[in-house]
Enzyme design. Structure first.
Site, PDB file in Angstrom:
ATOM      1  N   ARG A 109       0.824  -1.210   0.000  1.00 19.90           N
ATOM      2  CA  ARG A 109       0.000   0.000   0.000  1.00 19.90           C
ATOM      3  C   ARG A 109       0.860   1.263   0.000  1.00 19.90           C
ATOM      4  O   ARG A 109       1.943   1.287   0.578  1.00 19.90           O
ATOM      5  CB  ARG A 109      -0.949  -0.030   1.213  1.00 19.90           C
ATOM      6  CG  ARG A 109      -1.911  -1.195   1.119  1.00 19.90           C
ATOM      7  CD  ARG A 109      -2.886  -1.237   2.267  1.00 19.90           C
ATOM      8  NE  ARG A 109      -3.808  -0.118   2.238  1.00 19.90           N
ATOM      9  CZ  ARG A 109      -4.706   0.122   3.183  1.00 19.90           C
ATOM     10  NH1 ARG A 109      -4.783  -0.679   4.233  1.00 19.90           N
ATOM     11  NH2 ARG A 109      -5.516   1.150   3.082  1.00 19.90           N
ATOM     12  N   ASP A 151     -15.431   2.456   3.198  1.00 20.07           N
ATOM     13  CA  ASP A 151     -15.183   1.039   3.486  1.00 20.07           C
ATOM     14  C   ASP A 151     -16.393   0.163   3.176  1.00 20.07           C
ATOM     15  O   ASP A 151     -16.334  -1.061   3.331  1.00 20.07           O
ATOM     16  CB  ASP A 151     -14.795   0.862   4.967  1.00 20.07           C
ATOM     17  CG  ASP A 151     -13.429   1.470   5.254  1.00 20.07           C
ATOM     18  OD1 ASP A 151     -12.610   1.581   4.316  1.00 20.07           O
ATOM     19  OD2 ASP A 151     -13.173   1.849   6.412  1.00 20.07           O
ATOM     20  N   LYS A 203      -6.941   0.247  -1.007  1.00 23.47           N
ATOM     21  CA  LYS A 203      -7.319  -0.259   0.321  1.00 23.47           C
ATOM     22  C   LYS A 203      -6.547  -1.564   0.595  1.00 23.47           C
ATOM     23  O   LYS A 203      -5.537  -1.826  -0.030  1.00 23.47           O
ATOM     24  CB  LYS A 203      -8.835  -0.450   0.390  1.00 23.47           C
ATOM     25  CG  LYS A 203      -9.606   0.864   0.312  1.00 23.47           C
ATOM     26  CD  LYS A 203      -9.279   1.733   1.501  1.00 23.47           C
ATOM     27  CE  LYS A 203      -9.907   3.105   1.404  1.00 23.47           C
ATOM     28  NZ  LYS A 203      -9.457   4.008   2.436  1.00 23.47           N
ATOM     29  N   ARG A 241      -9.887  -2.875  -4.112  1.00 24.04           N
ATOM     30  CA  ARG A 241     -11.258  -3.353  -3.879  1.00 24.04           C
ATOM     31  C   ARG A 241     -12.142  -3.233  -5.110  1.00 24.04           C
ATOM     32  O   ARG A 241     -13.103  -3.992  -5.248  1.00 24.04           O
ATOM     33  CB  ARG A 241     -11.896  -2.596  -2.706  1.00 24.04           C
ATOM     34  CG  ARG A 241     -11.354  -3.061  -1.396  1.00 24.04           C
ATOM     35  CD  ARG A 241     -12.149  -2.555  -0.214  1.00 24.04           C
ATOM     36  NE  ARG A 241     -11.552  -3.126   0.982  1.00 24.04           N
ATOM     37  CZ  ARG A 241     -11.521  -2.555   2.174  1.00 24.04           C
ATOM     38  NH1 ARG A 241     -12.091  -1.381   2.359  1.00 24.04           N
ATOM     39  NH2 ARG A 241     -10.958  -3.157   3.189  1.00 24.04           N
ATOM     40  N   ARG A 301     -12.736  -7.115   4.309  1.00 24.75           N
ATOM     41  CA  ARG A 301     -14.063  -6.681   3.859  1.00 24.75           C
ATOM     42  C   ARG A 301     -14.509  -7.395   2.582  1.00 24.75           C
ATOM     43  O   ARG A 301     -15.707  -7.558   2.358  1.00 24.75           O
ATOM     44  CB  ARG A 301     -14.106  -5.163   3.681  1.00 24.75           C
ATOM     45  CG  ARG A 301     -13.824  -4.424   4.994  1.00 24.75           C
ATOM     46  CD  ARG A 301     -14.275  -2.986   4.980  1.00 24.75           C
ATOM     47  NE  ARG A 301     -13.573  -2.219   5.992  1.00 24.75           N
ATOM     48  CZ  ARG A 301     -13.866  -2.211   7.299  1.00 24.75           C
ATOM     49  NH1 ARG A 301     -14.868  -2.926   7.762  1.00 24.75           N
ATOM     50  NH2 ARG A 301     -13.153  -1.483   8.142  1.00 24.75           N
TER      51      ARG A 301
HETATM   52  C1  S3P Z   1      -9.662   5.338   8.312  1.00 28.67           C
HETATM   53  C2  S3P Z   1      -9.736   6.059   7.152  1.00 28.67           C
HETATM   54  C3  S3P Z   1     -10.071   5.461   5.858  1.00 28.67           C
HETATM   55  C4  S3P Z   1     -10.685   4.076   5.996  1.00 28.67           C
HETATM   56  C5  S3P Z   1      -9.961   3.233   7.006  1.00 28.67           C
HETATM   57  C6  S3P Z   1      -9.996   3.908   8.367  1.00 28.67           C
HETATM   58  C7  S3P Z   1      -9.281   6.040   9.555  1.00 28.67           C
HETATM   59  O1  S3P Z   1      -8.891   5.347   5.104  1.00 28.67           O
HETATM   60  O2  S3P Z   1     -10.705   3.421   4.758  1.00 28.67           O
HETATM   61  O3  S3P Z   1     -10.552   1.965   7.114  1.00 28.67           O
HETATM   62  O4  S3P Z   1      -9.492   5.492  10.655  1.00 28.67           O
HETATM   63  O5  S3P Z   1      -8.791   7.176   9.451  1.00 28.67           O
HETATM   64  P1  S3P Z   1      -8.370   6.583   4.187  1.00 28.67           P
HETATM   65  O6  S3P Z   1      -8.012   7.684   5.087  1.00 28.67           O
HETATM   66  O7  S3P Z   1      -7.166   6.074   3.463  1.00 28.67           O
HETATM   67  O8  S3P Z   1      -9.513   6.872   3.272  1.00 28.67           O
END
Ligand code: S3P
Length: 453
Positions: A131, A329, A356, A360, A403
């Site tokens: 990632r 998500d 992600k 996804r 997920r």
């Molecule tokens: C999260 C932000 C999101 C989300 C992740 C949790 C967080 O990611 O997809 O599961 O707790 O700040 P991104 O900030 O990359 O969108």
């Protein structure tokens, strides 16, 4: 593309279910759980946390906070104590911080480390190692952190914080709460004012919790409609008593399962109803889902409610791109709902979905394809054409993505033929009692070999 998986995989399967009924609670919110541990670490004194999500992702954060000097102890199920070291007080960890599958854990902790004069190595599993970390490392470098990483800013990597970090002004280039939060966390130990400009609002747990812990943070909207967050560095954070509400992203699986399995009626209690997290509920309502939100209340500055969902004849809708951050998500499980919705469900603005725990967009599309669900996808959109029945019968490749696994197991509860996933192990990263709760509602998740999960 993920490198090969290193753990023993656990294929799982679901088949057409009798009605799902009952009232359940899902575990604590993952975003708030990570942040409770981190802010507790930066406070002076003891923070008490009730309802902490005890999943692999969050447990990795407990270990990391211990390694950075906090005294983190479990007092009972879901009940934790964090004695913090104060802003500026982090210790240098003796070994690499292993975040497993956890993007939020690793990115926010990089923010913590980046403004302390310590060096920390970060490692993770095959999914996390693919990632992009540049999105947080770029602003952290501007604040004075040095990063030793292989090309492309992927794990494993090492962050070394400067003696004194520079407060910066940073416009977040992608709609990401993780990036915003990493900069704010670093800003906590930078003398002066760190400003984050957020053109597209994302989940605001960091801001809310910073205020709760006593940080000085001004939030306003500028003339262009962007959110501007101004944080004054080096505060003394005060320990808090936190009760973590149930995770709307985990509740989503149970809600959609109730909507697609005929005869079902399920209530999920005490779910966090923060407006930055309720995009799926809004979308399902537009799809004619029979959903009601009851017992709405405000506790500890958080809006909670009980969500009741009944089996529904869903209809397709268009989900606008602007809604994506409030349900980022939830697209995999929305795609499952869409497979049972009459007509077309168009989901727009999905670019962030490609970075992600897996890509996804690709994984959902492949899962729909092997289960006979007509759909089309573009670079940042997905369109699913649903109907009363879904063929099923496929085995879905989960790419270490919890997920994807949970979403397609829900598909199997309502499709004509059983649906298998190649590996259910990653479910434990966010929702360890997922299978038990499905069983409690009258559904069944089996090991693909036939043994009961
Ligand atoms: C999260 C932000 C999101 C989300 C992740 C949790 C967080 O990611 O997809 O599961 O707790 O700040 P991104 O900030 O990359 O969108």
């Amino acid at each position: 593309m993920n490198p090969p998986m290193s753990h023993a995989t656990k294929p799982m399967i679901t088949r057409a279910s009798s009605p799902l009924t009952g009232t359940i609670r899902v575990p604590g919110d993952k975003s708030i759980s990570h942040r409770s541990l981190m802010f507790g670490t930066l406070a002076i004194g003891e923070t008490r946390i009730e309802g902490l999500l005890e999943s692999e992702d969050v447990l990795a954060t407990t270990s990391a906070m211990k390694a950075l000097g906090a005294n983190v102890r479990q007092l009972g199920p879901g009940s934790w104590s964090v004695e913090g070291v104060g802003v500026g007080g982090l210790c240098e960890p003796e070994t690499a911080l292993d975040f497993g599958n956890a993007g939020t854990g690793v990115r926010l902790t990089m923010g913590l480390v980046a403004s302390h004069a310590v060096t920390a190595a970060f490692i993770g599993d095959a999914s996390l190692s693919c990632r992009p970390m540049g999105r947080v490392l770029d602003p952290l470098r501007e604040m004075g952190a040095e990063v030793l990483a292989r090309s492309g800013d992927r794990l494993p990597l090492t962050v070394r914080g400067p003696e004194t970090a520079l407060p910066i002004t940073y416009r977040v280039p992608v709609p990401s709460a993780q990036v915003k939060s990493a900069v704010l966390l670093a800003g906590l130990n930078a003398p002066g004012r760190t400003t984050v400009i957020e053109p597209i609002p994302t989940r605001d747990h960091t801001e809310r919790m910073l205020l709760g812990f006593g940080a000085e943070l001004d939030i306003e909207e500028n003339a262009d409609g962007e959110r501007v967050l101004r944080l004054t560095g080096q505060p003394e954070l005060k320990p808090q008593a936190i009760t973590v509400p149930s995770d709307p992203s985990s509740a989503a699986f149970m809600i959609v399962a109730a909507l697609i399995v005929p005869g079902s009626e399920v209530t999920v209690q005490d779910v966090l109803l923060n407006p930055h997290r309720t995009g799926l509920i809004k979308t399902l309502e537009e799809m004619d889902a029979d959903i009601s939100i009851e017992n709405v209340r405000e506790t500890g500055g958080k809006k909670l409610g009980d969500i009741r969902a009944r089996h529904s004849r869903l209809t397709g809708t268009t989900v606008p791109a602007e809604r994506a951050p409030s349900m980022i998500d939830e697209y995999p499980i929305l795609a499952v709902a869409a497979a049972f919705a009459e007509g077309e469900t168009r989901m727009l603005g999905l670019h962030e979905l490609t970075v992600k725990e897996s890509n996804r967009l690709a994984a959902v599309s492949a899962g729909l394809a092997v289960n006979g669900v007509p759909h089309e996808k573009g670079e940042d959109w997905l369109s699913v054409t649903g109907g009363e029945t879904v063929k099923g019968g496929g085995t879905v490749v989960t790419h270490l993505d919890h997920r994807i696994a949970m979403s397609f197991l829900m598909l199997g509860l309502a499709s004509d033929a059983p649906v298998a996933v190649d590996d259910g192990v990653p479910i434990a990263t966010s929702f360890p009692d997922f299978a038990d709760l499905v069983t409690q509602l009258g559904g069944r998740i089996e090991l693909a070999a036939g043994e009961k999960a």
